[in-house]
Design an enzyme around this catalytic site. Sequence first.
Site, PDB file in Angstrom:
ATOM      1  N   CYS A 113      50.366  40.482  61.451  1.00 34.98           N
ATOM      2  CA  CYS A 113      51.247  39.958  60.762  1.00 34.98           C
ATOM      3  C   CYS A 113      52.198  39.712  61.819  1.00 34.98           C
ATOM      4  CB  CYS A 113      51.116  40.139  59.389  1.00 34.98           C
ATOM      5  SG  CYS A 113      52.928  38.313  59.231  1.00 34.98           S
ATOM      6  N   LEU A 141      31.950   4.464  61.347  1.00 40.74           N
ATOM      7  CA  LEU A 141      30.804   4.592  62.572  1.00 40.74           C
ATOM      8  C   LEU A 141      29.219   3.646  61.329  1.00 40.74           C
ATOM      9  CD1 LEU A 141      30.500   4.693  64.853  1.00 40.74           C
ATOM     10  CD2 LEU A 141      29.291   6.934  64.503  1.00 40.74           C
ATOM     11  N   HIS A 188      43.644  19.784  54.539  1.00 34.26           N
ATOM     12  CA  HIS A 188      42.867  20.642  54.298  1.00 34.26           C
ATOM     13  C   HIS A 188      43.825  22.078  56.162  1.00 34.26           C
ATOM     14  CE1 HIS A 188      39.924  17.655  52.978  1.00 34.26           C
ATOM     15  NE2 HIS A 188      40.395  18.541  52.165  1.00 34.26           N
ATOM     16  N   GLY A 244      36.803   7.389  59.805  1.00 27.25           N
ATOM     17  CA  GLY A 244      36.095   8.382  59.919  1.00 27.25           C
ATOM     18  C   GLY A 244      35.810   9.840  59.296  1.00 27.25           C
ATOM     19  N   THR A 245      35.775   8.897  58.083  1.00 29.16           N
ATOM     20  CA  THR A 245      35.553   9.862  56.740  1.00 29.16           C
ATOM     21  C   THR A 245      34.261   9.277  55.922  1.00 29.16           C
ATOM     22  OG1 THR A 245      36.030  11.343  55.057  1.00 29.16           O
ATOM     23  CG2 THR A 245      37.343   9.086  55.423  1.00 29.16           C
ATOM     24  N   GLN A 299      42.365  14.415  56.865  1.00 29.84           N
ATOM     25  CA  GLN A 299      41.112  16.050  56.230  1.00 29.84           C
ATOM     26  C   GLN A 299      41.359  16.809  57.523  1.00 29.84           C
ATOM     27  OE1 GLN A 299      38.132  14.514  53.805  1.00 29.84           O
ATOM     28  NE2 GLN A 299      39.006  12.669  55.067  1.00 29.84           N
ATOM     29  N   ASN A 300      41.723  16.720  59.424  1.00 34.82           N
ATOM     30  CA  ASN A 300      40.920  17.343  60.185  1.00 34.82           C
ATOM     31  C   ASN A 300      41.767  18.663  60.479  1.00 34.82           C
ATOM     32  OD1 ASN A 300      38.713  15.705  60.606  1.00 34.82           O
ATOM     33  ND2 ASN A 300      40.167  14.102  62.065  1.00 34.82           N
TER      34      ASN A 300
HETATM   35  P1  NAD Z   1      32.118  13.905  58.110  1.00 27.72           P
HETATM   36  O1  NAD Z   1      31.492  15.171  59.733  1.00 27.72           O
HETATM   37  O2  NAD Z   1      31.742  14.781  56.466  1.00 27.72           O
HETATM   38  O3  NAD Z   1      32.262  12.604  58.082  1.00 27.72           O
HETATM   39  C1  NAD Z   1      32.768  12.074  59.412  1.00 27.72           C
HETATM   40  C2  NAD Z   1      32.504  10.365  59.774  1.00 27.72           C
HETATM   41  O4  NAD Z   1      32.852   9.881  60.467  1.00 27.72           O
HETATM   42  C3  NAD Z   1      30.876   9.627  58.950  1.00 27.72           C
HETATM   43  O5  NAD Z   1      31.190   8.985  57.956  1.00 27.72           O
HETATM   44  C4  NAD Z   1      30.297   9.447  60.009  1.00 27.72           C
HETATM   45  O6  NAD Z   1      29.527   8.698  60.578  1.00 27.72           O
HETATM   46  C5  NAD Z   1      31.633   8.837  61.048  1.00 27.72           C
HETATM   47  N1  NAD Z   1      32.037   9.164  62.375  1.00 27.72           N
HETATM   48  C6  NAD Z   1      30.778  10.107  63.467  1.00 27.72           C
HETATM   49  N2  NAD Z   1      31.559   9.355  64.792  1.00 27.72           N
HETATM   50  C7  NAD Z   1      32.406   8.852  64.266  1.00 27.72           C
HETATM   51  C8  NAD Z   1      33.502   7.552  65.347  1.00 27.72           C
HETATM   52  N3  NAD Z   1      33.217   7.638  67.122  1.00 27.72           N
HETATM   53  N4  NAD Z   1      33.925   7.078  64.690  1.00 27.72           N
HETATM   54  C9  NAD Z   1      34.131   6.123  64.375  1.00 27.72           C
HETATM   55  N5  NAD Z   1      33.299   6.754  62.598  1.00 27.72           N
HETATM   56  C10 NAD Z   1      32.856   8.165  63.351  1.00 27.72           C
HETATM   57  O7  NAD Z   1      34.223  14.491  58.096  1.00 27.72           O
HETATM   58  P2  NAD Z   1      34.873  14.521  56.737  1.00 27.72           P
HETATM   59  O8  NAD Z   1      35.091  13.531  55.802  1.00 27.72           O
HETATM   60  O9  NAD Z   1      36.113  14.557  57.673  1.00 27.72           O
HETATM   61  O10 NAD Z   1      34.979  15.298  55.950  1.00 27.72           O
HETATM   62  C11 NAD Z   1      34.640  16.821  56.318  1.00 27.72           C
HETATM   63  C12 NAD Z   1      35.434  18.544  56.037  1.00 27.72           C
HETATM   64  O11 NAD Z   1      35.095  18.696  57.332  1.00 27.72           O
HETATM   65  C13 NAD Z   1      36.965  17.375  56.281  1.00 27.72           C
HETATM   66  O12 NAD Z   1      37.261  18.059  55.134  1.00 27.72           O
HETATM   67  C14 NAD Z   1      37.341  18.069  57.561  1.00 27.72           C
HETATM   68  O13 NAD Z   1      38.420  19.463  57.498  1.00 27.72           O
HETATM   69  C15 NAD Z   1      36.006  18.906  58.444  1.00 27.72           C
HETATM   70  N6  NAD Z   1      36.115  19.057  59.674  1.00 27.72           N
HETATM   71  C16 NAD Z   1      37.280  18.800  60.601  1.00 27.72           C
HETATM   72  C17 NAD Z   1      37.232  18.305  61.845  1.00 27.72           C
HETATM   73  C18 NAD Z   1      38.242  18.182  62.235  1.00 27.72           C
HETATM   74  O14 NAD Z   1      39.057  19.486  62.677  1.00 27.72           O
HETATM   75  N7  NAD Z   1      37.865  17.380  63.455  1.00 27.72           N
HETATM   76  C19 NAD Z   1      35.567  18.616  62.557  1.00 27.72           C
HETATM   77  C20 NAD Z   1      34.609  18.996  61.244  1.00 27.72           C
HETATM   78  C21 NAD Z   1      35.176  18.683  60.082  1.00 27.72           C
END
Ligand code: NAD
Length: 240
Positions: A142, A209, A115, A182-183, A97-98
């Site tokens: 573009c 976490l 995403h 991690g979601t 999802q990242n």
């Molecule tokens: P979220 O922020 O809703 O949840 C993050 C989860 O990760 C939580 O459950 C938290 O407890 C856990 N977490 C935090 N630190 C951790 C660690 N060190 N080790 C393991 N787990 C840990 O994020 P989501 O569920 O991915 O959904 C959010 C949406 O936000 C996604 O659609 C994504 O596209 C977007 N997003 C992406 C990024 C990125 O690309 N890095 C960053 C922020 C949001």
Amino acid sequence: MTNERKVTDIKNIVILTGAGVSAESGIDTFRSAGGLWEKHRVEDVATPEAFARDPDLVLRFYDMRRERIQEVLPNAAHHALACLDAEWKGGLLIVTQNVDDLHERAGARRLLHMHGEHLNAWCTACDQRHVWRGTLFERPSCPACGVPGQLRPDIVWFGEMPYRMEEIYAALNRADLFVSIGTSGAVYPAAGFVRDAREQGVRTLELNLEPSQGSHWFDESRYGAATEVVPAWVDEILRG
Ligand code: NAD
């Protein structure tokens, strides 16, 4: 109900990753800091309506995020998953999802960004996508069609359809193991994958976490920082 499939029976794996995987690289998760994302309400920066209402705010926000992800490095969790990708002889799909590029920078290849990607720009005039490392705020033209001001971040905003869903569901249909890493389990349709997997008899594992919103759907949950629990699990599965 517990799925009885043994680890030794596992051939095809689907892994779903979320913001928690990149947290220890220095990228904020979604709802850290009191429900705000980098000091913004999600509705103000991550919806098509927000973009129509205040494109300057949205483009500036994503320009900053794009700059930020180019400053950080993959962590031990990204590296462990890349190692699994290289060494696992069975089927594997990492669905992230990242929107950062840390999985691929660590070396993962069997990867899909449901995403979108920060380092892509999408031209809404000609529908072409381009690797984009600079800003979009200045409304560049573009590179394909030359139309100015039509490039937007190639990010799936709330209310838009995630990418490559057919491929994801096909991989889930073939899977023996589904692992969620991690979601928070708050964003659909990704949050529903564990239920879909369970209903098809797929073994399910959560690495996070803390318990996610759908943690009761998992056969097994292991809690801890991604840089610790992910390498430990990869080591375990590669050693059979
Ligand atoms: P979220 O922020 O809703 O949840 C993050 C989860 O990760 C939580 O459950 C938290 O407890 C856990 N977490 C935090 N630190 C951790 C660690 N060190 N080790 C393991 N787990 C840990 O994020 P989501 O569920 O991915 O959904 C959010 C949406 O936000 C996604 O659609 C994504 O596209 C977007 N997003 C992406 C990024 C990125 O690309 N890095 C960053 C922020 C949001």
